[in-house]
Scaffold this motif. Structure first.
Motif, PDB file in Angstrom:
ATOM      1  N   MET A  29       0.698  12.873  -7.623  1.00 45.46           N
ATOM      2  CA  MET A  29      -0.016  13.859  -6.819  1.00 45.46           C
ATOM      3  C   MET A  29       1.001  14.749  -6.125  1.00 45.46           C
ATOM      4  SD  MET A  29      -1.278  11.328  -3.687  1.00 45.46           S
ATOM      5  CE  MET A  29      -2.288  12.518  -2.902  1.00 45.46           C
ATOM      6  N   ASP A  30       0.518  15.739  -5.430  1.00 42.66           N
ATOM      7  CA  ASP A  30       1.375  16.647  -4.680  1.00 42.66           C
ATOM      8  C   ASP A  30       2.289  15.850  -3.745  1.00 42.66           C
ATOM      9  OD1 ASP A  30       2.008  19.412  -3.538  1.00 42.66           O
ATOM     10  OD2 ASP A  30       1.256  18.338  -1.762  1.00 42.66           O
ATOM     11  N   GLU A  31       3.567  16.168  -3.766  1.00 40.60           N
ATOM     12  CA  GLU A  31       4.558  15.415  -2.986  1.00 40.60           C
ATOM     13  C   GLU A  31       4.261  15.442  -1.485  1.00 40.60           C
ATOM     14  OE1 GLU A  31       9.363  15.273  -2.239  1.00 40.60           O
ATOM     15  OE2 GLU A  31       8.592  16.381  -3.949  1.00 40.60           O
ATOM     16  N   THR A  32       3.858  16.578  -0.970  1.00 39.06           N
ATOM     17  CA  THR A  32       3.551  16.694   0.458  1.00 39.06           C
ATOM     18  C   THR A  32       2.356  15.829   0.826  1.00 39.06           C
ATOM     19  OG1 THR A  32       4.431  18.946   0.495  1.00 39.06           O
ATOM     20  CG2 THR A  32       3.001  18.310   2.320  1.00 39.06           C
ATOM     21  N   ALA A  33       1.326  15.837   0.002  1.00 42.49           N
ATOM     22  CA  ALA A  33       0.139  15.018   0.256  1.00 42.49           C
ATOM     23  C   ALA A  33       0.495  13.532   0.211  1.00 42.49           C
ATOM     24  CB  ALA A  33      -0.950  15.333  -0.757  1.00 42.49           C
ATOM     25  N   ARG A  34       1.279  13.143  -0.771  1.00 43.63           N
ATOM     26  CA  ARG A  34       1.702  11.748  -0.912  1.00 43.63           C
ATOM     27  C   ARG A  34       2.486  11.315   0.323  1.00 43.63           C
ATOM     28  NH1 ARG A  34       4.436  11.814  -5.976  1.00 43.63           N
ATOM     29  NH2 ARG A  34       6.293  12.410  -4.836  1.00 43.63           N
ATOM     30  N   TRP A  35       3.416  12.147   0.742  1.00 44.48           N
ATOM     31  CA  TRP A  35       4.250  11.891   1.924  1.00 44.48           C
ATOM     32  C   TRP A  35       3.371  11.736   3.172  1.00 44.48           C
ATOM     33  CZ3 TRP A  35       9.728  12.054   2.131  1.00 44.48           C
ATOM     34  CH2 TRP A  35      10.280  12.100   3.390  1.00 44.48           C
ATOM     35  N   ASN A  36       2.406  12.662   3.358  1.00 39.81           N
ATOM     36  CA  ASN A  36       1.535  12.629   4.532  1.00 39.81           C
ATOM     37  C   ASN A  36       0.641  11.401   4.559  1.00 39.81           C
ATOM     38  OD1 ASN A  36       2.575  15.013   5.552  1.00 39.81           O
ATOM     39  ND2 ASN A  36       0.983  16.290   4.642  1.00 39.81           N
TER      40      ASN A  36
ATOM     41  N   ASP B 125       0.829  -1.214   0.000  1.00 37.71           N
ATOM     42  CA  ASP B 125       0.000   0.000   0.000  1.00 37.71           C
ATOM     43  C   ASP B 125       0.862   1.262   0.000  1.00 37.71           C
ATOM     44  OD1 ASP B 125      -2.220  -1.654   0.060  1.00 37.71           O
ATOM     45  OD2 ASP B 125      -2.628  -1.336   2.199  1.00 37.71           O
ATOM     46  N   VAL B 126       1.933   1.255   0.792  1.00 40.01           N
ATOM     47  CA  VAL B 126       2.848   2.403   0.820  1.00 40.01           C
ATOM     48  C   VAL B 126       3.494   2.575  -0.556  1.00 40.01           C
ATOM     49  CG1 VAL B 126       5.017   3.286   1.783  1.00 40.01           C
ATOM     50  CG2 VAL B 126       3.266   2.344   3.304  1.00 40.01           C
ATOM     51  N   SER B 127       3.877   1.477  -1.178  1.00 40.13           N
ATOM     52  CA  SER B 127       4.459   1.544  -2.519  1.00 40.13           C
ATOM     53  C   SER B 127       3.487   2.194  -3.499  1.00 40.13           C
ATOM     54  CB  SER B 127       4.836   0.143  -2.994  1.00 40.13           C
ATOM     55  OG  SER B 127       5.402   0.194  -4.282  1.00 40.13           O
ATOM     56  N   ASP B 128       2.225   1.792  -3.435  1.00 34.85           N
ATOM     57  CA  ASP B 128       1.205   2.373  -4.313  1.00 34.85           C
ATOM     58  C   ASP B 128       1.063   3.874  -4.096  1.00 34.85           C
ATOM     59  OD1 ASP B 128       0.713  -0.156  -5.327  1.00 34.85           O
ATOM     60  OD2 ASP B 128      -1.111  -0.476  -4.135  1.00 34.85           O
ATOM     61  N   VAL B 129       1.048   4.293  -2.843  1.00 32.77           N
ATOM     62  CA  VAL B 129       0.909   5.724  -2.532  1.00 32.77           C
ATOM     63  C   VAL B 129       2.115   6.506  -3.051  1.00 32.77           C
ATOM     64  CG1 VAL B 129       0.857   7.426  -0.656  1.00 32.77           C
ATOM     65  CG2 VAL B 129      -0.625   5.422  -0.566  1.00 32.77           C
ATOM     66  N   LEU B 130       3.307   5.985  -2.812  1.00 34.95           N
ATOM     67  CA  LEU B 130       4.510   6.702  -3.236  1.00 34.95           C
ATOM     68  C   LEU B 130       4.636   6.792  -4.756  1.00 34.95           C
ATOM     69  CD1 LEU B 130       7.114   5.417  -0.620  1.00 34.95           C
ATOM     70  CD2 LEU B 130       5.854   7.576  -0.625  1.00 34.95           C
ATOM     71  N   ASP B 131       3.940   5.905  -5.484  1.00 37.50           N
ATOM     72  CA  ASP B 131       3.959   5.939  -6.949  1.00 37.50           C
ATOM     73  C   ASP B 131       2.883   6.842  -7.552  1.00 37.50           C
ATOM     74  OD1 ASP B 131       6.130   4.271  -7.206  1.00 37.50           O
ATOM     75  OD2 ASP B 131       4.926   2.450  -7.443  1.00 37.50           O
ATOM     76  N   ARG B 132       1.965   7.323  -6.737  1.00 32.96           N
ATOM     77  CA  ARG B 132       0.873   8.161  -7.253  1.00 32.96           C
ATOM     78  C   ARG B 132       1.388   9.485  -7.802  1.00 32.96           C
ATOM     79  NH1 ARG B 132      -3.606   7.975  -2.464  1.00 32.96           N
ATOM     80  NH2 ARG B 132      -4.033   5.737  -2.573  1.00 32.96           N
TER      81      ARG B 132
END
Length: 78
Positions: free
Chosen positions: A54-61, A45-52
């Protein structure tokens, strides 16, 4: 030249996050690796989020919140 695979488990991500923070987790997913093999659940799931895209800050959060939530759950399971 070699091909670098990295196996990432849910437990590994939680421990890395607790000890070294989100930057270390991000680097583990993105630096010095050609292919990731992730455990089903948090690690994938983290891998999927980091590949999205989208805004880097939002992805990180989002990734940080996911890991924090799972980290808290493991404390209560002990």
């Amino acid at each position: 030249m070699s091909f670098h695979k990295r196996y990432i488990s849910n437990k590994q991500i939680i421990e890395m996050y607790r000890k070294e923070g989100m930057q270390k987790v991000y680097d583990w997913y993105t630096k010095g690796v050609d292919a990731l093999i992730t455990e089903t659940g948090l690690a994938s799931d983290v891998s999927d989020v980091l590949d999205r895209k989208m805004d880097e800050t939002a992805r990180w959060n989002i990734a940080s919140e996911m890991i924090s939530h799972e980290s808290i759950k493991t404390i209560h399971e002990k």
